[in-house]
Design a protein around this motif. Structure first.
Motif, PDB file in Angstrom:
ATOM      1  N   ALA A 267       0.846  -1.205  -0.036  1.00 53.68           N
ATOM      2  CA  ALA A 267      -0.075  -0.072  -0.088  1.00 53.68           C
ATOM      3  C   ALA A 267       0.834   1.316   0.040  1.00 53.68           C
ATOM      4  CB  ALA A 267      -0.879   0.099   1.112  1.00 53.68           C
ATOM      5  N   ARG A 268       1.953   1.048   0.763  1.00 51.77           N
ATOM      6  CA  ARG A 268       3.042   2.570   0.797  1.00 51.77           C
ATOM      7  C   ARG A 268       3.513   2.488  -0.601  1.00 51.77           C
ATOM      8  NH1 ARG A 268       4.510   0.098   5.829  1.00 51.77           N
ATOM      9  NH2 ARG A 268       3.594   1.101   7.794  1.00 51.77           N
ATOM     10  N   GLU A 269       4.043   1.507  -1.267  1.00 50.24           N
ATOM     11  CA  GLU A 269       4.613   1.671  -2.447  1.00 50.24           C
ATOM     12  C   GLU A 269       3.561   2.225  -3.630  1.00 50.24           C
ATOM     13  OE1 GLU A 269       5.591  -1.628  -5.940  1.00 50.24           O
ATOM     14  OE2 GLU A 269       6.205  -2.186  -3.917  1.00 50.24           O
ATOM     15  N   THR A 270       2.402   1.696  -3.572  1.00 49.18           N
ATOM     16  CA  THR A 270       1.236   1.989  -4.546  1.00 49.18           C
ATOM     17  C   THR A 270       1.041   3.692  -4.162  1.00 49.18           C
ATOM     18  OG1 THR A 270       0.553   0.041  -4.740  1.00 49.18           O
ATOM     19  CG2 THR A 270      -1.097   1.798  -5.242  1.00 49.18           C
ATOM     20  N   ASN A 271       1.103   3.907  -2.913  1.00 52.68           N
ATOM     21  CA  ASN A 271       0.744   5.454  -2.643  1.00 52.68           C
ATOM     22  C   ASN A 271       1.674   6.239  -1.874  1.00 52.68           C
ATOM     23  OD1 ASN A 271      -2.614   5.183  -3.051  1.00 52.68           O
ATOM     24  ND2 ASN A 271      -2.108   3.159  -1.989  1.00 52.68           N
ATOM     25  N   SER A 272       2.658   6.606  -2.946  1.00 53.26           N
ATOM     26  CA  SER A 272       3.667   7.547  -2.277  1.00 53.26           C
ATOM     27  C   SER A 272       3.275   9.038  -2.336  1.00 53.26           C
ATOM     28  CB  SER A 272       4.920   7.228  -3.152  1.00 53.26           C
ATOM     29  OG  SER A 272       4.576   7.822  -4.471  1.00 53.26           O
ATOM     30  N   GLY A 273       3.775   9.697  -1.519  1.00 52.06           N
ATOM     31  CA  GLY A 273       3.350  11.169  -1.244  1.00 52.06           C
ATOM     32  C   GLY A 273       3.080  11.508   0.191  1.00 52.06           C
ATOM     33  N   ASP A 274       3.381  13.050   0.337  1.00 48.29           N
ATOM     34  CA  ASP A 274       2.972  13.617   1.838  1.00 48.29           C
ATOM     35  C   ASP A 274       1.693  13.534   2.384  1.00 48.29           C
ATOM     36  OD1 ASP A 274       5.856  13.899   1.683  1.00 48.29           O
ATOM     37  OD2 ASP A 274       5.710  16.197   1.304  1.00 48.29           O
ATOM     38  N   ARG A 275       0.798  13.548   1.297  1.00 54.07           N
ATOM     39  CA  ARG A 275      -0.558  13.584   1.882  1.00 54.07           C
ATOM     40  C   ARG A 275      -1.192  11.991   2.270  1.00 54.07           C
ATOM     41  NH1 ARG A 275      -4.667  12.940  -2.474  1.00 54.07           N
ATOM     42  NH2 ARG A 275      -3.864  12.640  -4.238  1.00 54.07           N
ATOM     43  N   ILE A 276      -0.686  11.174   1.739  1.00 54.65           N
ATOM     44  CA  ILE A 276      -0.888   9.870   2.365  1.00 54.65           C
ATOM     45  C   ILE A 276      -0.067   9.183   3.279  1.00 54.65           C
ATOM     46  CG2 ILE A 276      -1.655   7.528   1.166  1.00 54.65           C
ATOM     47  CD1 ILE A 276      -2.068   8.583  -1.399  1.00 54.65           C
ATOM     48  N   THR A 277      -0.746   8.676   4.363  1.00 51.05           N
ATOM     49  CA  THR A 277       0.029   7.717   5.284  1.00 51.05           C
ATOM     50  C   THR A 277      -0.695   6.571   5.448  1.00 51.05           C
ATOM     51  OG1 THR A 277       0.398   9.994   6.565  1.00 51.05           O
ATOM     52  CG2 THR A 277       0.622   7.873   7.762  1.00 51.05           C
ATOM     53  N   VAL A 278       0.130   5.488   5.315  1.00 46.97           N
ATOM     54  CA  VAL A 278      -0.199   4.166   5.552  1.00 46.97           C
ATOM     55  C   VAL A 278       0.081   3.599   6.989  1.00 46.97           C
ATOM     56  CG1 VAL A 278      -0.162   1.733   4.922  1.00 46.97           C
ATOM     57  CG2 VAL A 278      -0.203   3.663   3.243  1.00 46.97           C
ATOM     58  N   LEU A 279      -0.684   3.342   7.764  1.00 48.74           N
ATOM     59  CA  LEU A 279      -0.422   2.930   9.023  1.00 48.74           C
ATOM     60  C   LEU A 279      -0.552   1.500   9.215  1.00 48.74           C
ATOM     61  CD1 LEU A 279      -2.306   5.538  11.104  1.00 48.74           C
ATOM     62  CD2 LEU A 279      -0.004   5.595  10.568  1.00 48.74           C
TER      63      LEU A 279
END
Length: 278
Positions: A143-155
């Motif tokens: 999920a982190r690889e797919t959604n990089s960028g400052d406005r997205i956080t994967v916990l």
């Protein structure tokens, strides 16, 4: 490079992919072209998707038939798209109003799996702040690889009605893992109130909460549910069919019954829309 599929799965997924292109062509001829066109055949891990509404391509990586099925539901069938909802214009205006007020719309993706739904929300609401919560480490990493960028956080965590710890009960399918509330477990459990409190420090305004947590909704809606009132839209998949005889949806239905909210089925999900945050 190649998705992990059996020979039978390869044949089946290719047939479905080609069939969706035929259907999409038919819809286009009728003036109902779908928003997303999946360009890559399902045999390869790197899937390229064309967003017709924005005139852009983007890509994401999938591993197996589970990921491919999720991508089909979310992008091919537009399971989280609001266009089919009667209050689509109102919800779109709500998003635009939040942005116009120099605030940031907040989307919380509970049960993010490998981040495909998170990617959908990121592409659909480019000015939103997205917090994705997923307890499985492998899923969270993708999920982190797919959604990089400052406005997205994967916990890498689970959601519950209170902060704590639990253990991940792994199932054969990567999307069906469940959490129990074992004290001292290896998985952090966060309440949505805690996530909201942390995010509000950054000037966000709650917009959407999506919940697909494989039966843990019984715990989530058992207590401390005031966060519901902050979100104009709540999207949830219930699991009574997966857990027969347990009345797993009872707490959710009780909380919805106490509130002035519309209750709409769309695909596999229920869309709960506030009638007070308008």
């Amino acid at each position: 490079f190649w998705t992990k599929l059996s020979s039978r799965q390869r044949a089946w997924t290719m047939a479905r992919w080609l069939g969706r292109w035929v259907l999409a062509g038919g819809y286009t001829l009728r003036g109902q072209a779908p928003r997303f066109w999946r360009v890559s055949p399902p045999l390869v891990c790197r899937q390229v998707i064309y967003d017709r509404a924005k005139g852009k391509f983007f890509s994401l990586r999938v591993r197996d038939s589970v990921d491919l099925n999720l991508m089909g539901l979310i992008f091919d069938k537009n399971e989280y798209g609001l266009e089919a909802i009667a209050r689509y214009d109102e919800l779109t205006a709500r998003y635009e109003t939040i942005v116009a007020q120099n605030l940031v719309p907040l989307i919380i993706d509970c049960g993010a799996h490998c981040g495909i739904a998170t990617k959908f929300f990121a592409e659909t609401y480019p000015q939103a702040r997205i917090v994705a919560v997923e307890p499985d480490e492998d899923n969270a990493a993708l999920a982190r690889e797919t959604n990089s960028g400052d406005r997205i956080t994967v916990l890498c965590a689970a959601v519950g009605n209170a902060d704590g710890t639990g253990s991940l009960e792994r199932q054969d399918r990567s999307f069906a893992h469940q959490i129990n509330g074992a004290v001292g477990g290896e998985v952090s459990i966060l309440s949505i109130n805690t996530i909201l409190d942390d995010e509000r420090l950054g000037g966000v305004q709650p917009f959407i909460v999506k919940i697909v947590i494989e039966g843990s909704e019984e715990n989530l809606f058992a207590a401390n549910t005031d966060w519901i009132d902050a979100f104009p839209l709540l999207i949830i998949e219930l699991h009574d069919g997966m857990l027969p005889g347990e009345a797993n949806a009872r707490n959710f239905l009780r909380e919805m019954g106490r509130r002035n909210r519309d209750f709409v089925y769309h695909g596999k999900n229920i869309f709960s829309l506030s009638n007070t945050l308008r």
